[in-house]
Write an enzyme that holds these catalytic residues in place. Structure first.
Site, PDB file in Angstrom:
ATOM      1  N   GLU A   1      10.557   1.781   9.871  1.00 49.86           N
ATOM      2  CA  GLU A   1      11.560   2.788   9.486  1.00 49.86           C
ATOM      3  C   GLU A   1      10.869   4.136   9.614  1.00 49.86           C
ATOM      4  OE1 GLU A   1      14.598   2.067   8.811  1.00 49.86           O
ATOM      5  OE2 GLU A   1      14.493  -0.089   8.487  1.00 49.86           O
TER       6      GLU A   1
ATOM      7  N   CYS B   1      14.065  11.347   4.772  1.00 50.09           N
ATOM      8  CA  CYS B   1      14.203  11.100   6.218  1.00 50.09           C
ATOM      9  C   CYS B   1      15.631  11.311   6.681  1.00 50.09           C
ATOM     10  CB  CYS B   1      13.734   9.685   6.536  1.00 50.09           C
ATOM     11  SG  CYS B   1      14.569   8.444   5.521  1.00 50.09           S
TER      12      CYS B   1
ATOM     13  N   LYS C   1       0.866  -1.195   0.000  1.00 50.16           N
ATOM     14  CA  LYS C   1       0.000   0.000   0.000  1.00 50.16           C
ATOM     15  C   LYS C   1       0.898   1.239   0.000  1.00 50.16           C
ATOM     16  CE  LYS C   1      -1.740   2.972   2.303  1.00 50.16           C
ATOM     17  NZ  LYS C   1      -1.680   4.425   1.929  1.00 50.16           N
TER      18      LYS C   1
ATOM     19  N   GLU D   1      10.406  16.934  13.684  1.00 48.85           N
ATOM     20  CA  GLU D   1      10.753  16.704  12.288  1.00 48.85           C
ATOM     21  C   GLU D   1       9.896  17.598  11.391  1.00 48.85           C
ATOM     22  OE1 GLU D   1       9.462  13.021  10.425  1.00 48.85           O
ATOM     23  OE2 GLU D   1      11.393  12.841   9.416  1.00 48.85           O
TER      24      GLU D   1
HETATM   25  P1  NDP Z   1       2.874   8.545   7.237  1.00 48.11           P
HETATM   26  O1  NDP Z   1       3.275   7.878   8.493  1.00 48.11           O
HETATM   27  O2  NDP Z   1       1.811   9.561   7.287  1.00 48.11           O
HETATM   28  O3  NDP Z   1       2.406   7.473   6.151  1.00 48.11           O
HETATM   29  C1  NDP Z   1       3.222   6.410   5.690  1.00 48.11           C
HETATM   30  C2  NDP Z   1       2.322   5.364   5.058  1.00 48.11           C
HETATM   31  O4  NDP Z   1       1.507   4.781   6.060  1.00 48.11           O
HETATM   32  C3  NDP Z   1       1.364   5.921   4.014  1.00 48.11           C
HETATM   33  O5  NDP Z   1       1.172   4.975   2.990  1.00 48.11           O
HETATM   34  C4  NDP Z   1       0.110   6.109   4.843  1.00 48.11           C
HETATM   35  O6  NDP Z   1      -1.048   6.206   4.078  1.00 48.11           O
HETATM   36  C5  NDP Z   1       0.139   4.861   5.692  1.00 48.11           C
HETATM   37  N1  NDP Z   1      -0.677   4.918   6.891  1.00 48.11           N
HETATM   38  C6  NDP Z   1      -1.161   6.000   7.567  1.00 48.11           C
HETATM   39  N2  NDP Z   1      -1.912   5.608   8.628  1.00 48.11           N
HETATM   40  C7  NDP Z   1      -1.900   4.255   8.637  1.00 48.11           C
HETATM   41  C8  NDP Z   1      -2.480   3.253   9.489  1.00 48.11           C
HETATM   42  N3  NDP Z   1      -3.225   3.569  10.535  1.00 48.11           N
HETATM   43  N4  NDP Z   1      -2.247   1.959   9.194  1.00 48.11           N
HETATM   44  C9  NDP Z   1      -1.482   1.616   8.139  1.00 48.11           C
HETATM   45  N5  NDP Z   1      -0.925   2.509   7.291  1.00 48.11           N
HETATM   46  C10 NDP Z   1      -1.114   3.811   7.546  1.00 48.11           C
HETATM   47  O7  NDP Z   1       4.218   9.124   6.632  1.00 48.11           O
HETATM   48  P2  NDP Z   1       4.379  10.063   5.384  1.00 48.11           P
HETATM   49  O8  NDP Z   1       3.787   9.389   4.188  1.00 48.11           O
HETATM   50  O9  NDP Z   1       3.918  11.428   5.761  1.00 48.11           O
HETATM   51  O10 NDP Z   1       5.971  10.041   5.195  1.00 48.11           O
HETATM   52  C11 NDP Z   1       6.813  10.908   5.842  1.00 48.11           C
HETATM   53  C12 NDP Z   1       7.453  10.253   7.036  1.00 48.11           C
HETATM   54  O11 NDP Z   1       8.160   9.078   6.636  1.00 48.11           O
HETATM   55  C13 NDP Z   1       8.498  11.144   7.692  1.00 48.11           C
HETATM   56  O12 NDP Z   1       8.343  11.094   9.084  1.00 48.11           O
HETATM   57  C14 NDP Z   1       9.810  10.499   7.288  1.00 48.11           C
HETATM   58  O13 NDP Z   1      10.881  10.745   8.165  1.00 48.11           O
HETATM   59  C15 NDP Z   1       9.442   9.059   7.255  1.00 48.11           C
HETATM   60  N6  NDP Z   1      10.397   8.318   6.443  1.00 48.11           N
HETATM   61  C16 NDP Z   1      11.259   7.451   7.063  1.00 48.11           C
HETATM   62  C17 NDP Z   1      12.214   6.778   6.320  1.00 48.11           C
HETATM   63  C18 NDP Z   1      13.152   5.792   6.937  1.00 48.11           C
HETATM   64  O14 NDP Z   1      13.733   4.993   6.195  1.00 48.11           O
HETATM   65  N7  NDP Z   1      13.344   5.792   8.238  1.00 48.11           N
HETATM   66  C19 NDP Z   1      12.337   6.994   4.875  1.00 48.11           C
HETATM   67  C20 NDP Z   1      11.370   7.922   4.347  1.00 48.11           C
HETATM   68  C21 NDP Z   1      10.436   8.548   5.113  1.00 48.11           C
HETATM   69  P3  NDP Z   1      -1.624   7.691   3.780  1.00 48.11           P
HETATM   70  O15 NDP Z   1      -0.700   8.259   2.779  1.00 48.11           O
HETATM   71  O16 NDP Z   1      -2.981   7.487   3.284  1.00 48.11           O
HETATM   72  O17 NDP Z   1      -1.600   8.425   5.084  1.00 48.11           O
END
Ligand code: NDP
Length: 491
Positions: free
Chosen positions: A245, A283, A170, A390
């Site tokens: 992550e 990130c 997803k 962040e």
């Molecule tokens: P989110 O946590 O908002 O979303 C990540 C994914 O999870 C999306 O596909 C989102 O869908 C989905 N999601 C949201 N709520 C749920 C739930 N309750 N159950 C299951 N899936 C869910 O992150 P962002 O997309 O805003 O990404 C940015 C974040 O990712 C930053 O904090 C960044 O630091 C982190 N990141 C970490 C990395 C690493 O390797 N450590 C690498 C890249 C980014 P939807 O889009 O619909 O909300």
């Protein structure tokens, strides 16, 4: 354009669609399926049915298919790069040189890994020995964010499939386009139906249903810390295997002795790139810059010059270093931090506004796009939100330090621990500090140099678990010890 879910090797529609916007123009661009429990259940069923045959293939057979997927991505490089940019806002040049080649490499890398993988065995006596079988687990639930859409999605799909699992993925509903293109490539590459299924939609609907599903025993998630915590709360009582992550607030530390290796301008260029690449939406971006006091004035002047020269503009132009932020919601979030800096009287060295004149050779109207200038805020109190939270955008803080001990304490003073980068010509300082910094990765005189064989992940609130060659093997398989005795035991 409307995209479809990919379930059991077929395109599947949904009753409702989400409108995804091109962040450069603010105009609707893609219609993305709004999937829920039913679509997730169908995808999990398809993955479950495909699992026995997929796990039974020899590693070389799976590797050949993964290599063909990598070739298919390469063959459509410009199509993928254009779509990634239209979806996410990043410059096409960046998607062409970084995101899409890395997506292909993810498949090639794990294809290579499984071709060369060995398992260990331990002789006990002349007639008895034990050996380990690494077995796939089943249907993997893979959830990825919007900042490096295809790069991070394939960093999960490739090892999941290589090690014999099937999956339901997803992606973020803001950036689903290239995942859909990937499904076409997987079909063309001959990936058997149901081995990889894509379900698009909101996290709290499709994502949540995937994490809750009883036939999904492992979840690999990349995203924000708040979401990661919620996923852990859902997965833990169901005893699912979990890799998280999460976010970062990474320090970049510059010592004056780095001048023995680099000019001040070279240092400034490197630090600017690590802070603002992909609009600061990585990130790993260095968002807290700490500079040795005796070098601060010279460095900050060079850094500001460098950052002011970064071109914010049409992501389709080769000259653009930064495009728009991913969405209006994210623009509002990033802008709130800039406003906070202004409201609390902090010193903004450059940026701090939305650009008014945006260069575009394509003639597109970018006036409704989500562009922000790269922004540096100086001398921010350590207690400020800007130092602790962040931002995940083009806003960084610049501070000075006097000693190694002081900067280690400052660097470690957030709840995050994803990465750190350190610029120095002193070998002993470099290794001494690498040991003391609380981070999953420490770069010395570089940034974002990734070796896929190495573990990747964070400490503290930046995550749980690691991904990378051996770490992905351990996550996506379970070891089974087999102990064999042949013949009767001699008395
Ligand atoms: P989110 O946590 O908002 O979303 C990540 C994914 O999870 C999306 O596909 C989102 O869908 C989905 N999601 C949201 N709520 C749920 C739930 N309750 N159950 C299951 N899936 C869910 O992150 P962002 O997309 O805003 O990404 C940015 C974040 O990712 C930053 O904090 C960044 O630091 C982190 N990141 C970490 C990395 C690493 O390797 N450590 C690498 C890249 C980014 P939807 O889009 O619909 O909300």
């Amino acid at each position: 354009m409307r995209i479809s879910n990919f379930i059991g090797g077929e395109w599947a529609s949904t009753a409702e669609y989400i409108s995804s916007v091109n962040p450069s123009t603010g105009e609707p661009y893609l219609e993305v399926p709004r999937s829920g429990e039913n679509e997730v259940a169908a995808a999990v069923q398809a993955a479950k049915s495909a699992f026995p045959a997929w796990r039974s293939l020899r590693a070389e057979e799976r590797a050949d298919i993964l290599d063909r997927i990598a070739d298919g991505i390469d063959a459509r490089l410009s199509e993928f790069a254009q779509m990634e940019s239209d979806d996410q806002g990043k410059p096409v040049s960046l998607a062409t040189s970084l995101d899409i080649p890395r997506a292909a490499l993810n498949f090639r890398f794990f294809a290579g890994a499984i071709r060369h993988e060995l398992s260990h065995a331990a002789p006990i006596d002349a007639r008895t020995f034990s050996y380990v079988r690494r077995e796939p687990i089943g249907v993997a639930g893979l959830i990825s964010p919007w900042n490096l859409p295809l790069y991070l999605l394939t960093w999960k799909i490739a090892p999941a499939l290589a090690y014999g699992n099937t999956c339901v993925a997803k992606p973020s509903e803001w950036t689903s386009g290239t995942a859909w293109l990937l499904a076409k490539v997987m079909k063309e590459a001959g990936l058997p139906a149901g081995v990889c299924n894509l379900v698009f939609g909101y996290g709290h609907e499709a994502g949540q249903a995937l994490v809750e599903h009883e036939d999904v025993p492992l979840i690999s998630f990349t995203g924000g810390t708040v979401t990661g915590r919620k996923i852990a709360e859902t997965a833990a009582p169901r005893l699912k295997k979990l890799s998280l992550e999460l976010g970062g607030k990474n320090p970049t530390i510059v010592f004056k002795d780095a001048l023995e290796m680099f000019s001040v301008q070279e240092l400034a260029k490197n630090v600017a790139r690590s802070a603002f690449l992909n609009q600061g939406e990585i990130c790993l971006c260095g968002s807290r810059l700490y500079v040795e006091e005796t070098f601060y004035d010279e460095f900050s002047e060079a850094l500001v010059r460098e950052v002011k020269a970064l071109t914010v503009g049409d992501p389709r132009d080769a000259s653009s270093f930064m495009g728009p932020l991913v969405s209006s919601e994210h623009l509002a979030k990033v802008s709130s931090y800039i406003q906070h800096a202004k409201d609390t009287g902090l010193k903004i060295l450059c940026g701090g506004e939305r650009p008014t004149a945006l260069p575009s050779s394509t003639g597109r109207d970018l006036s409704k796009g989500y562009f922000v200038q790269p922004t540096i805020v100086a001398d921010v109190p350590e207690s400020s939100r800007l130092q602790k939270e962040e931002v995940f955008g083009p806003v960084v803080t610049l501070s000075r330090f006097k000693s190694e001990d002081e900067v280690v304490a400052l660097a470690n003073s957030t709840r995050y621990g994803l990465s750190a980068s350190l610029w120095t010509n002193s070998l002993s300082r470099a290794h001494g500090m690498a040991a003391r910094l609380e981070a999953g990765t420490v770069w010395i005189n570089g940034w974002m140099i990734r070796d896929l064989r190495m573990p990747f992940g964070g400490v503290k609130d930046s995550g749980l678990g690691r991904e990378g060659q051996m770490d992905s093997l351990h996550f996506f398989t379970e070891p089974k010890t087999v102990c064999v005795r042949f013949g009767r035991q001699e008395k």
